[in-house]
Design a protein around this motif. Structure first.
Motif, PDB file in Angstrom:
ATOM      1  N   VAL A   4      -8.343  -4.012  -3.422  1.00  0.00           N
ATOM      2  CA  VAL A   4      -7.794  -4.908  -4.444  1.00  0.00           C
ATOM      3  C   VAL A   4      -6.443  -5.459  -4.001  1.00  0.00           C
ATOM      4  O   VAL A   4      -6.175  -6.666  -4.084  1.00  0.00           O
ATOM      5  CB  VAL A   4      -7.656  -4.181  -5.798  1.00  0.00           C
ATOM      6  CG1 VAL A   4      -6.848  -5.023  -6.777  1.00  0.00           C
ATOM      7  CG2 VAL A   4      -9.026  -3.875  -6.382  1.00  0.00           C
ATOM      8  N   LYS A   5      -5.582  -4.590  -3.503  1.00  0.00           N
ATOM      9  CA  LYS A   5      -4.239  -5.017  -3.108  1.00  0.00           C
ATOM     10  C   LYS A   5      -4.256  -6.000  -1.943  1.00  0.00           C
ATOM     11  O   LYS A   5      -3.394  -6.882  -1.853  1.00  0.00           O
ATOM     12  CB  LYS A   5      -3.397  -3.788  -2.735  1.00  0.00           C
ATOM     13  CG  LYS A   5      -3.000  -2.925  -3.934  1.00  0.00           C
ATOM     14  CD  LYS A   5      -2.142  -1.749  -3.494  1.00  0.00           C
ATOM     15  CE  LYS A   5      -1.719  -0.902  -4.681  1.00  0.00           C
ATOM     16  NZ  LYS A   5      -0.863   0.256  -4.273  1.00  0.00           N
ATOM     17  N   GLU A  17      -2.833   5.320   0.712  1.00  0.00           N
ATOM     18  CA  GLU A  17      -3.771   4.199   0.835  1.00  0.00           C
ATOM     19  C   GLU A  17      -3.846   3.703   2.275  1.00  0.00           C
ATOM     20  O   GLU A  17      -4.915   3.351   2.760  1.00  0.00           O
ATOM     21  CB  GLU A  17      -3.359   3.073  -0.111  1.00  0.00           C
ATOM     22  CG  GLU A  17      -3.651   3.384  -1.573  1.00  0.00           C
ATOM     23  CD  GLU A  17      -2.937   2.467  -2.551  1.00  0.00           C
ATOM     24  OE1 GLU A  17      -3.194   2.581  -3.765  1.00  0.00           O
ATOM     25  OE2 GLU A  17      -2.112   1.642  -2.111  1.00  0.00           O
ATOM     26  N   THR A  40     -11.465   5.946  -4.915  1.00  0.00           N
ATOM     27  CA  THR A  40     -10.432   5.260  -5.693  1.00  0.00           C
ATOM     28  C   THR A  40      -9.361   4.668  -4.780  1.00  0.00           C
ATOM     29  O   THR A  40      -8.932   3.529  -4.959  1.00  0.00           O
ATOM     30  CB  THR A  40      -9.773   6.233  -6.689  1.00  0.00           C
ATOM     31  OG1 THR A  40     -10.766   6.697  -7.614  1.00  0.00           O
ATOM     32  CG2 THR A  40      -8.659   5.539  -7.464  1.00  0.00           C
ATOM     33  N   HIS A  41      -8.935   5.442  -3.779  1.00  0.00           N
ATOM     34  CA  HIS A  41      -7.930   4.941  -2.832  1.00  0.00           C
ATOM     35  C   HIS A  41      -8.467   3.739  -2.057  1.00  0.00           C
ATOM     36  O   HIS A  41      -7.744   2.761  -1.829  1.00  0.00           O
ATOM     37  CB  HIS A  41      -7.518   6.046  -1.859  1.00  0.00           C
ATOM     38  CG  HIS A  41      -6.628   7.084  -2.460  1.00  0.00           C
ATOM     39  ND1 HIS A  41      -5.481   6.776  -3.155  1.00  0.00           N
ATOM     40  CD2 HIS A  41      -6.708   8.436  -2.467  1.00  0.00           C
ATOM     41  CE1 HIS A  41      -4.886   7.884  -3.567  1.00  0.00           C
ATOM     42  NE2 HIS A  41      -5.628   8.913  -3.159  1.00  0.00           N
ATOM     43  N   LEU A  65       0.827  -1.204   0.000  1.00  0.00           N
ATOM     44  CA  LEU A  65       0.000   0.000   0.000  1.00  0.00           C
ATOM     45  C   LEU A  65       0.864   1.257   0.000  1.00  0.00           C
ATOM     46  O   LEU A  65       1.919   1.303   0.622  1.00  0.00           O
ATOM     47  CB  LEU A  65      -0.909   0.025   1.231  1.00  0.00           C
ATOM     48  CG  LEU A  65      -1.905  -1.127   1.423  1.00  0.00           C
ATOM     49  CD1 LEU A  65      -2.765  -0.855   2.638  1.00  0.00           C
ATOM     50  CD2 LEU A  65      -2.765  -1.331   0.194  1.00  0.00           C
ATOM     51  N   THR A  66       0.378   2.280  -0.676  1.00  0.00           N
ATOM     52  CA  THR A  66       1.039   3.585  -0.603  1.00  0.00           C
ATOM     53  C   THR A  66       0.707   4.220   0.742  1.00  0.00           C
ATOM     54  O   THR A  66      -0.201   3.775   1.451  1.00  0.00           O
ATOM     55  CB  THR A  66       0.571   4.512  -1.728  1.00  0.00           C
ATOM     56  OG1 THR A  66      -0.831   4.792  -1.530  1.00  0.00           O
ATOM     57  CG2 THR A  66       0.760   3.859  -3.097  1.00  0.00           C
ATOM     58  N   SER A 110     -10.788   1.636  -3.051  1.00  0.00           N
ATOM     59  CA  SER A 110     -10.882   0.506  -3.987  1.00  0.00           C
ATOM     60  C   SER A 110      -9.521  -0.126  -4.233  1.00  0.00           C
ATOM     61  O   SER A 110      -9.393  -1.360  -4.276  1.00  0.00           O
ATOM     62  CB  SER A 110     -11.487   0.973  -5.318  1.00  0.00           C
ATOM     63  OG  SER A 110     -12.800   1.448  -5.133  1.00  0.00           O
ATOM     64  N   ARG A 111      -8.490   0.700  -4.381  1.00  0.00           N
ATOM     65  CA  ARG A 111      -7.152   0.165  -4.627  1.00  0.00           C
ATOM     66  C   ARG A 111      -6.636  -0.616  -3.431  1.00  0.00           C
ATOM     67  O   ARG A 111      -6.006  -1.665  -3.581  1.00  0.00           O
ATOM     68  CB  ARG A 111      -6.194   1.308  -4.977  1.00  0.00           C
ATOM     69  CG  ARG A 111      -6.412   1.882  -6.377  1.00  0.00           C
ATOM     70  CD  ARG A 111      -5.516   3.067  -6.640  1.00  0.00           C
ATOM     71  NE  ARG A 111      -5.703   3.575  -7.999  1.00  0.00           N
ATOM     72  CZ  ARG A 111      -5.222   4.729  -8.436  1.00  0.00           C
ATOM     73  NH1 ARG A 111      -4.528   5.505  -7.606  1.00  0.00           N
ATOM     74  NH2 ARG A 111      -5.434   5.117  -9.676  1.00  0.00           N
TER      75      ARG A 111
END
Length: 221
Positions: free
Chosen positions: A195-196, A159, A188-189, A155-156, A191-192
């Motif tokens: 997913v990750k 995120e 969007t963050h 994760l960033t 959702s990402r």
């Protein structure tokens, strides 16, 4: 049309929910079940969008039924919403860990129930934000120490920040205001991160936030 399966061993409770849901133009009750075994069978047969699942049912309780549904890849699109009372709170965190997409207290207001059904189908929220914050805090206080096994390395920083805010019960709109970004960016963050981490929905993202230690009890803000 949102198709709902009602799972509760009390016929009066099912009748009340049916009357409310069937009165909506975009929701219909696909079936009713009075025990957990029947619930799982009907879910496999009918593939409803949402199951309103009582915890205490004969033959197979709501937790076990939720686990069976959550473990079946073919039923991944079915959202389970656990119906509970404050006396049963300790079971709900485990229900979400087992695959439930959210929870509602049984005496919730009709409008809130309808919003919850629609929200869980669209993945927009962890249901009833006000109730969510109180209950998540309660579950977290009773849960074990973080296992630390949730891999957050992918994760960033943003995120992780967003995931922590999801973990304390904030909606996308609230996250957007907190971080001074657009609601679409916040979504969007989220959702990402899902997913990750392989989270099937927002509810499981909350569980992962606690299990990883990213969020700890008492961090509501």
């Amino acid at each position: 049309m949102i198709r709902v399966l009602l799972a509760d061993d009390q016929s009066l409770v099912r009748a009340g929910f049916r009357a409310l849901l069937d009165a909506q133009s975009d929701i219909e009750v696909a079936a009713e079940a009075a025990d957990g075994e029947e619930t799982v069978r009907l879910v496999r047969e009918l593939r409803p969008d949402v199951v309103l699942m009582d915890i205490r049912m004969p033959l197979l309780d709501g937790l076990a039924a939720t686990r069976r549904i959550g473990e079946d890849p073919e039923l991944a699109a079915v959202k389970v919403v656990v119906l509970t009372t404050f006396e049963l709170d300790e079971y709900v965190f485990e229900a979400i860990r087992s695959g439930a997409s959210g929870f509602l207290v049984k005496d919730t207001e009709p409008d809130e129930l309808l919003r919850a059904v629609r929200a869980v189908v669209h993945g927009d929220a962890l249901l009833s934000p006000g109730v969510t914050r109180r209950l998540v805090a309660e579950f977290a206080a009773r849960s074990k120490e973080p296992a630390g096994a949730v891999p957050l390395a992918g994760l960033t920083e943003r995120e992780r920040e967003v995931m922590a805010l999801v973990g304390i019960g904030l909606s996308n709109a609230e996250i957007a205001r907190r971080l001074v970004v657009s609601p679409l960016t916040a979504k969007t963050h989220v959702s990402r991160a899902m997913v990750k981490l392989g989270a099937r929905d927002r509810a499981q993202l909350v569980v992962l936030a606690y299990e990883s230690g990213l969020v700890r009890p008492g961090w509501l803000g």
